[in-house]
Every structure is written in C-alpha cells, then in structure tokens.
Motif scaffolding. Structure first.
Motif, PDB file in Angstrom:
ATOM      1  N   ALA A   1      86.580 -21.459 -45.400  1.00  0.00           N
ATOM      2  CA  ALA A   1      88.036 -21.292 -45.402  1.00  0.00           C
ATOM      3  C   ALA A   1      88.458 -20.420 -44.225  1.00  0.00           C
ATOM      4  O   ALA A   1      87.746 -19.511 -43.815  1.00  0.00           O
ATOM      5  CB  ALA A   1      88.472 -20.643 -46.706  1.00  0.00           C
ATOM      6  N   TYR A   2      89.615 -20.733 -43.677  1.00  0.00           N
ATOM      7  CA  TYR A   2      90.150 -19.946 -42.570  1.00  0.00           C
ATOM      8  C   TYR A   2      91.669 -19.921 -42.661  1.00  0.00           C
ATOM      9  O   TYR A   2      92.268 -20.678 -43.424  1.00  0.00           O
ATOM     10  CB  TYR A   2      89.685 -20.492 -41.223  1.00  0.00           C
ATOM     11  CG  TYR A   2      90.039 -21.930 -40.980  1.00  0.00           C
ATOM     12  CD1 TYR A   2      91.209 -22.272 -40.330  1.00  0.00           C
ATOM     13  CD2 TYR A   2      89.208 -22.947 -41.409  1.00  0.00           C
ATOM     14  CE1 TYR A   2      91.542 -23.586 -40.104  1.00  0.00           C
ATOM     15  CE2 TYR A   2      89.534 -24.269 -41.191  1.00  0.00           C
ATOM     16  CZ  TYR A   2      90.695 -24.583 -40.538  1.00  0.00           C
ATOM     17  OH  TYR A   2      91.018 -25.900 -40.325  1.00  0.00           O
ATOM     18  N   LEU A   3      92.287 -19.033 -41.908  1.00  0.00           N
ATOM     19  CA  LEU A   3      93.749 -18.901 -41.915  1.00  0.00           C
ATOM     20  C   LEU A   3      94.372 -19.845 -40.907  1.00  0.00           C
ATOM     21  O   LEU A   3      93.847 -20.035 -39.813  1.00  0.00           O
ATOM     22  CB  LEU A   3      94.160 -17.474 -41.553  1.00  0.00           C
ATOM     23  CG  LEU A   3      93.855 -16.406 -42.570  1.00  0.00           C
ATOM     24  CD1 LEU A   3      94.244 -15.052 -42.014  1.00  0.00           C
ATOM     25  CD2 LEU A   3      94.588 -16.676 -43.856  1.00  0.00           C
ATOM     26  N   ARG A   4      95.500 -20.385 -41.266  1.00  0.00           N
ATOM     27  CA  ARG A   4      96.276 -21.211 -40.353  1.00  0.00           C
ATOM     28  C   ARG A   4      97.709 -20.712 -40.374  1.00  0.00           C
ATOM     29  O   ARG A   4      98.283 -20.512 -41.438  1.00  0.00           O
ATOM     30  CB  ARG A   4      96.244 -22.659 -40.780  1.00  0.00           C
ATOM     31  CG  ARG A   4      97.441 -23.392 -40.221  1.00  0.00           C
ATOM     32  CD  ARG A   4      97.238 -24.761 -39.838  1.00  0.00           C
ATOM     33  NE  ARG A   4      96.144 -24.880 -38.894  1.00  0.00           N
ATOM     34  CZ  ARG A   4      95.553 -26.024 -38.670  1.00  0.00           C
ATOM     35  NH1 ARG A   4      95.919 -27.086 -39.315  1.00  0.00           N
ATOM     36  NH2 ARG A   4      94.591 -26.107 -37.798  1.00  0.00           N
ATOM     37  N   LYS A   5      98.262 -20.482 -39.198  1.00  0.00           N
ATOM     38  CA  LYS A   5      99.674 -20.102 -39.080  1.00  0.00           C
ATOM     39  C   LYS A   5     100.431 -21.302 -38.543  1.00  0.00           C
ATOM     40  O   LYS A   5     100.012 -21.896 -37.552  1.00  0.00           O
ATOM     41  CB  LYS A   5      99.827 -18.912 -38.143  1.00  0.00           C
ATOM     42  CG  LYS A   5      99.297 -17.648 -38.748  1.00  0.00           C
ATOM     43  CD  LYS A   5      99.305 -16.404 -37.898  1.00  0.00           C
ATOM     44  CE  LYS A   5     100.133 -16.354 -36.678  1.00  0.00           C
ATOM     45  NZ  LYS A   5     100.093 -15.086 -35.967  1.00  0.00           N
ATOM     46  N   ILE A  33      95.776 -20.786 -46.235  1.00  0.00           N
ATOM     47  CA  ILE A  33      94.317 -20.813 -46.168  1.00  0.00           C
ATOM     48  C   ILE A  33      93.932 -22.282 -46.194  1.00  0.00           C
ATOM     49  O   ILE A  33      94.357 -23.028 -47.069  1.00  0.00           O
ATOM     50  CB  ILE A  33      93.670 -20.055 -47.333  1.00  0.00           C
ATOM     51  CG1 ILE A  33      93.980 -18.584 -47.192  1.00  0.00           C
ATOM     52  CG2 ILE A  33      92.168 -20.294 -47.342  1.00  0.00           C
ATOM     53  CD1 ILE A  33      93.277 -17.713 -48.180  1.00  0.00           C
ATOM     54  N   VAL A  34      93.136 -22.682 -45.215  1.00  0.00           N
ATOM     55  CA  VAL A  34      92.810 -24.091 -45.008  1.00  0.00           C
ATOM     56  C   VAL A  34      91.299 -24.244 -44.919  1.00  0.00           C
ATOM     57  O   VAL A  34      90.585 -23.339 -44.497  1.00  0.00           O
ATOM     58  CB  VAL A  34      93.468 -24.585 -43.692  1.00  0.00           C
ATOM     59  CG1 VAL A  34      93.124 -26.015 -43.402  1.00  0.00           C
ATOM     60  CG2 VAL A  34      94.965 -24.400 -43.757  1.00  0.00           C
ATOM     61  N   GLU A  35      90.819 -25.421 -45.312  1.00  0.00           N
ATOM     62  CA  GLU A  35      89.399 -25.733 -45.220  1.00  0.00           C
ATOM     63  C   GLU A  35      89.254 -27.119 -44.601  1.00  0.00           C
ATOM     64  O   GLU A  35      90.023 -28.026 -44.937  1.00  0.00           O
ATOM     65  CB  GLU A  35      88.803 -25.730 -46.619  1.00  0.00           C
ATOM     66  CG  GLU A  35      87.355 -26.097 -46.688  1.00  0.00           C
ATOM     67  CD  GLU A  35      86.858 -26.078 -48.105  1.00  0.00           C
ATOM     68  OE1 GLU A  35      85.988 -25.252 -48.408  1.00  0.00           O
ATOM     69  OE2 GLU A  35      87.343 -26.880 -48.913  1.00  0.00           O
ATOM     70  N   SER A  36      88.294 -27.293 -43.716  1.00  0.00           N
ATOM     71  CA  SER A  36      88.018 -28.605 -43.136  1.00  0.00           C
ATOM     72  C   SER A  36      86.978 -29.315 -43.984  1.00  0.00           C
ATOM     73  O   SER A  36      85.976 -28.717 -44.378  1.00  0.00           O
ATOM     74  CB  SER A  36      87.488 -28.464 -41.712  1.00  0.00           C
ATOM     75  OG  SER A  36      88.490 -27.933 -40.889  1.00  0.00           O
ATOM     76  N   ARG A  37      87.247 -30.596 -44.269  1.00  0.00           N
ATOM     77  CA  ARG A  37      86.318 -31.403 -45.060  1.00  0.00           C
ATOM     78  C   ARG A  37      86.113 -32.734 -44.366  1.00  0.00           C
ATOM     79  O   ARG A  37      87.050 -33.309 -43.849  1.00  0.00           O
ATOM     80  CB  ARG A  37      86.894 -31.669 -46.455  1.00  0.00           C
ATOM     81  CG  ARG A  37      87.043 -30.430 -47.277  1.00  0.00           C
ATOM     82  CD  ARG A  37      87.566 -30.774 -48.629  1.00  0.00           C
ATOM     83  NE  ARG A  37      87.681 -29.562 -49.429  1.00  0.00           N
ATOM     84  CZ  ARG A  37      88.059 -29.551 -50.679  1.00  0.00           C
ATOM     85  NH1 ARG A  37      88.388 -30.671 -51.276  1.00  0.00           N
ATOM     86  NH2 ARG A  37      88.127 -28.422 -51.340  1.00  0.00           N
TER      87      ARG A  37
END
Length: 66
Positions: A2-6, A17-21
């Motif tokens: 998970a990482y932050l996205r603005k 909070i976003v996750e790449s799948r």
C-alpha cells in the motif's frame, strides 16, 4: 504494498491509500481507503500500518497453504 496517492480535483488535494494489483496482463490500482482532504500525519501512519499489516498476514497464510 500500500502507498499514498494525492489527487488534485478542482484545485483541492485529496489523499488515498492505494495498492497495485495485477489482473491478467494489466496492473490495476485499487483504492483501499480515502483519507480526506487534509488528514493529520497520525491518521496517515495508522492507516498505512493497518493496510501493511493486513497484507503481511495474507502473505503468511498463503505461504502456509503450500
């Protein structure tokens, strides 16, 4: 992970909070949590820790099944 996205929408900045799948041959981003326009740093850290710990638990369970 998970990482932050603005994101800037109509001049306002929003934090997620976003996750790449990976889905097939594409990489999709999944929004895990919306944190608002101006979240305080404590809330950001708690949310990141929450999602990171959950991801680690899933990995451990998956490795036990093998």
């Amino acid at each position: 992970m998970a990482y932050l996205r603005k994101r800037s929408i109509a001049g306002a900045t929003y934090v997620y909070i976003v996750e790449s799948r990976r889905t097939g041959d594409r990489v999709r981003q999944k929004t895990l949590e919306y944190l608002g326009r101006n979240p305080n740093p404590e809330r950001l850290m708690r949310a990141i820790e929450y999602w990171q710990v959950g991801k680690d638990r899933k990995r451990k369970r998956a490795s036990r099944k093998r």
